[in-house]
Design a protein around this motif. Structure first.
Motif, PDB file in Angstrom:
ATOM      1  N   ARG A 100       0.834  -1.214   0.000  1.00 57.53           N
ATOM      2  CA  ARG A 100       0.000   0.000   0.000  1.00 57.53           C
ATOM      3  C   ARG A 100       0.863   1.256   0.000  1.00 57.53           C
ATOM      4  NH1 ARG A 100      -3.002  -2.734   3.782  1.00 57.53           N
ATOM      5  NH2 ARG A 100      -2.283  -1.391   5.460  1.00 57.53           N
ATOM      6  N   ILE A 101       1.902   1.273   0.826  1.00 57.08           N
ATOM      7  CA  ILE A 101       2.780   2.442   0.888  1.00 57.08           C
ATOM      8  C   ILE A 101       3.443   2.675  -0.468  1.00 57.08           C
ATOM      9  CG2 ILE A 101       4.897   3.383   1.899  1.00 57.08           C
ATOM     10  CD1 ILE A 101       4.140   1.830   4.499  1.00 57.08           C
ATOM     11  N   ILE A 102       4.004   1.624  -1.040  1.00 55.73           N
ATOM     12  CA  ILE A 102       4.702   1.746  -2.323  1.00 55.73           C
ATOM     13  C   ILE A 102       3.715   2.101  -3.436  1.00 55.73           C
ATOM     14  CG2 ILE A 102       5.991   0.466  -4.085  1.00 55.73           C
ATOM     15  CD1 ILE A 102       7.162  -1.186  -1.671  1.00 55.73           C
ATOM     16  N   GLY A 103       2.612   1.381  -3.517  1.00 54.51           N
ATOM     17  CA  GLY A 103       1.645   1.599  -4.589  1.00 54.51           C
ATOM     18  C   GLY A 103       1.055   2.996  -4.589  1.00 54.51           C
ATOM     19  N   VAL A 104       0.594   3.462  -3.433  1.00 50.80           N
ATOM     20  CA  VAL A 104      -0.011   4.801  -3.352  1.00 50.80           C
ATOM     21  C   VAL A 104       1.034   5.878  -3.637  1.00 50.80           C
ATOM     22  CG1 VAL A 104      -1.071   6.471  -1.771  1.00 50.80           C
ATOM     23  CG2 VAL A 104      -1.898   4.110  -1.828  1.00 50.80           C
ATOM     24  N   SER A 105       2.229   5.706  -3.113  1.00 49.72           N
ATOM     25  CA  SER A 105       3.277   6.706  -3.322  1.00 49.72           C
ATOM     26  C   SER A 105       3.643   6.834  -4.796  1.00 49.72           C
ATOM     27  CB  SER A 105       4.530   6.340  -2.522  1.00 49.72           C
ATOM     28  OG  SER A 105       4.245   6.331  -1.149  1.00 49.72           O
ATOM     29  N   PHE A 106       3.874   5.702  -5.466  1.00 53.42           N
ATOM     30  CA  PHE A 106       4.274   5.765  -6.863  1.00 53.42           C
ATOM     31  C   PHE A 106       3.119   6.173  -7.770  1.00 53.42           C
ATOM     32  CE2 PHE A 106       8.116   3.880  -5.338  1.00 53.42           C
ATOM     33  CZ  PHE A 106       9.070   4.425  -6.177  1.00 53.42           C
ATOM     34  N   PHE A 107       1.897   5.812  -7.433  1.00 52.19           N
ATOM     35  CA  PHE A 107       0.758   6.250  -8.234  1.00 52.19           C
ATOM     36  C   PHE A 107       0.577   7.769  -8.110  1.00 52.19           C
ATOM     37  CE2 PHE A 107      -3.766   6.946  -9.158  1.00 52.19           C
ATOM     38  CZ  PHE A 107      -3.797   6.426 -10.439  1.00 52.19           C
ATOM     39  N   THR A 108       0.786   8.304  -6.903  1.00 50.59           N
ATOM     40  CA  THR A 108       0.704   9.751  -6.696  1.00 50.59           C
ATOM     41  C   THR A 108       1.758  10.474  -7.528  1.00 50.59           C
ATOM     42  OG1 THR A 108      -0.162   9.436  -4.466  1.00 50.59           O
ATOM     43  CG2 THR A 108       0.797  11.592  -4.965  1.00 50.59           C
ATOM     44  N   TRP A 109       2.989   9.938  -7.508  1.00 47.91           N
ATOM     45  CA  TRP A 109       4.053  10.507  -8.341  1.00 47.91           C
ATOM     46  C   TRP A 109       3.628  10.465  -9.812  1.00 47.91           C
ATOM     47  CZ3 TRP A 109       6.051   7.046 -11.883  1.00 47.91           C
ATOM     48  CH2 TRP A 109       6.932   7.623 -12.809  1.00 47.91           C
ATOM     49  N   TYR A 110       3.115   9.314 -10.260  1.00 52.85           N
ATOM     50  CA  TYR A 110       2.776   9.119 -11.664  1.00 52.85           C
ATOM     51  C   TYR A 110       1.742  10.142 -12.142  1.00 52.85           C
ATOM     52  CZ  TYR A 110       0.916   6.996 -15.885  1.00 52.85           C
ATOM     53  OH  TYR A 110       0.486   6.784 -17.170  1.00 52.85           O
ATOM     54  N   VAL A 111       0.677  10.313 -11.409  1.00 55.59           N
ATOM     55  CA  VAL A 111      -0.389  11.233 -11.817  1.00 55.59           C
ATOM     56  C   VAL A 111       0.127  12.663 -11.862  1.00 55.59           C
ATOM     57  CG1 VAL A 111      -2.615  12.209 -11.137  1.00 55.59           C
ATOM     58  CG2 VAL A 111      -2.266   9.729 -11.050  1.00 55.59           C
ATOM     59  N   SER A 112       0.826  13.100 -10.810  1.00 53.21           N
ATOM     60  CA  SER A 112       1.293  14.487 -10.773  1.00 53.21           C
ATOM     61  C   SER A 112       2.385  14.743 -11.810  1.00 53.21           C
ATOM     62  CB  SER A 112       1.765  14.863  -9.373  1.00 53.21           C
ATOM     63  OG  SER A 112       2.821  14.026  -8.954  1.00 53.21           O
ATOM     64  N   ASP A 113       3.337  13.838 -11.946  1.00 53.50           N
ATOM     65  CA  ASP A 113       4.418  14.010 -12.920  1.00 53.50           C
ATOM     66  C   ASP A 113       3.882  13.986 -14.346  1.00 53.50           C
ATOM     67  OD1 ASP A 113       6.613  13.170 -14.797  1.00 53.50           O
ATOM     68  OD2 ASP A 113       7.807  13.211 -12.967  1.00 53.50           O
ATOM     69  N   SER A 114       2.983  13.061 -14.635  1.00 52.13           N
ATOM     70  CA  SER A 114       2.429  12.960 -15.987  1.00 52.13           C
ATOM     71  C   SER A 114       1.580  14.182 -16.336  1.00 52.13           C
ATOM     72  CB  SER A 114       1.612  11.679 -16.134  1.00 52.13           C
ATOM     73  OG  SER A 114       2.454  10.549 -16.014  1.00 52.13           O
ATOM     74  N   ALA A 115       0.764  14.642 -15.405  1.00 52.50           N
ATOM     75  CA  ALA A 115      -0.048  15.840 -15.655  1.00 52.50           C
ATOM     76  C   ALA A 115       0.843  17.058 -15.890  1.00 52.50           C
ATOM     77  CB  ALA A 115      -1.002  16.093 -14.489  1.00 52.50           C
TER      78      ALA A 115
ATOM     79  N   PHE B 269       5.571  13.089 -24.261  1.00 54.24           N
ATOM     80  CA  PHE B 269       6.266  11.822 -24.445  1.00 54.24           C
ATOM     81  C   PHE B 269       6.865  11.311 -23.129  1.00 54.24           C
ATOM     82  CE2 PHE B 269       9.386   8.889 -26.482  1.00 54.24           C
ATOM     83  CZ  PHE B 269       8.461   8.123 -27.175  1.00 54.24           C
ATOM     84  N   ASN B 270       6.871  12.127 -22.096  1.00 53.21           N
ATOM     85  CA  ASN B 270       7.326  11.673 -20.784  1.00 53.21           C
ATOM     86  C   ASN B 270       6.314  10.714 -20.156  1.00 53.21           C
ATOM     87  OD1 ASN B 270       9.311  11.642 -18.704  1.00 53.21           O
ATOM     88  ND2 ASN B 270       8.027  13.022 -17.508  1.00 53.21           N
ATOM     89  N   VAL B 271       5.048  10.804 -20.548  1.00 51.98           N
ATOM     90  CA  VAL B 271       4.007   9.940 -19.974  1.00 51.98           C
ATOM     91  C   VAL B 271       4.281   8.458 -20.266  1.00 51.98           C
ATOM     92  CG1 VAL B 271       1.531   9.431 -19.897  1.00 51.98           C
ATOM     93  CG2 VAL B 271       2.320  11.813 -19.944  1.00 51.98           C
ATOM     94  N   PRO B 272       4.635   8.068 -21.499  1.00 53.41           N
ATOM     95  CA  PRO B 272       4.986   6.651 -21.702  1.00 53.41           C
ATOM     96  C   PRO B 272       6.191   6.212 -20.864  1.00 53.41           C
ATOM     97  CG  PRO B 272       4.598   7.707 -23.813  1.00 53.41           C
ATOM     98  CD  PRO B 272       4.578   8.788 -22.770  1.00 53.41           C
ATOM     99  N   PHE B 273       7.184   7.096 -20.705  1.00 55.17           N
ATOM    100  CA  PHE B 273       8.324   6.755 -19.847  1.00 55.17           C
ATOM    101  C   PHE B 273       7.876   6.585 -18.401  1.00 55.17           C
ATOM    102  CE2 PHE B 273      10.896   8.992 -23.207  1.00 55.17           C
ATOM    103  CZ  PHE B 273      11.473   7.832 -23.706  1.00 55.17           C
TER     104      PHE B 273
END
Length: 148
Positions: free
Chosen positions: A93-108, A117-121
């Protein structure tokens, strides 16, 4: 995927983030921006050499974001090693929520900055973490079901 294999995969994924974060910081510290120039040019397709790491604010943000990535992945390594290994539910849960939060904010932010093109990376990097978590979870659930 066994729990041992999932743990090893997560450690490798965090290790890759540690290496990339260190490259970002070192490119600024050592004044050797070639790896970051290539990464920036790739993220802002086409590969034409137009994007490059420059002095001032761009270098500062590269060093800061590289340091954040480095620290975040060191934390992920420690969570994987000390928590996930013993308590896969809590650690996952700690790893999944943390990395998903990074993914959404970084991709947006990448899309808003014109670096779509950073979104596929980002998606590939996220998969390094979520695939072992998901595969280990389904294996643990199947094992619990067959034991019951």
């Amino acid at each position: 995927m066994t729990h041992t294999t999932a743990t090893r995969a997560l450690l490798i994924a965090n290790g890759s983030g540690i290496v990339f974060g260190a490259i970002m910081v070192l490119s600024v510290l050592l004044g050797s921006p070639a790896p970051m120039n290539f990464a920036l040019d790739l993220i802002y397709l086409p590969l034409d050499g137009a994007q490059h790491l420059s002095d001032g604010p761009t270098s500062l943000l590269t060093a800061v974001s590289g340091g954040i990535m480095l620290g975040f992945c060191v934390m992920g390594w420690l969570v994987t090693h000390h928590i996930y290994r013993r308590d896969p539910s809590l650690g996952g849960r700690i790893i999944g929520v943390s990395f998903f939060t990074w993914y959404v904010s970084d991709s947006a932010g990448s899309i808003a900055a014109g670096a779509w093109f950073n979104v596929p990376f980002n998606s590939l990097f996220l998969a390094l973490f979520l695939v072992p978590l998901a595969m280990n979870r389904s294996t643990r659930q199947q094992t619990a079901t067959t034991k019951a």
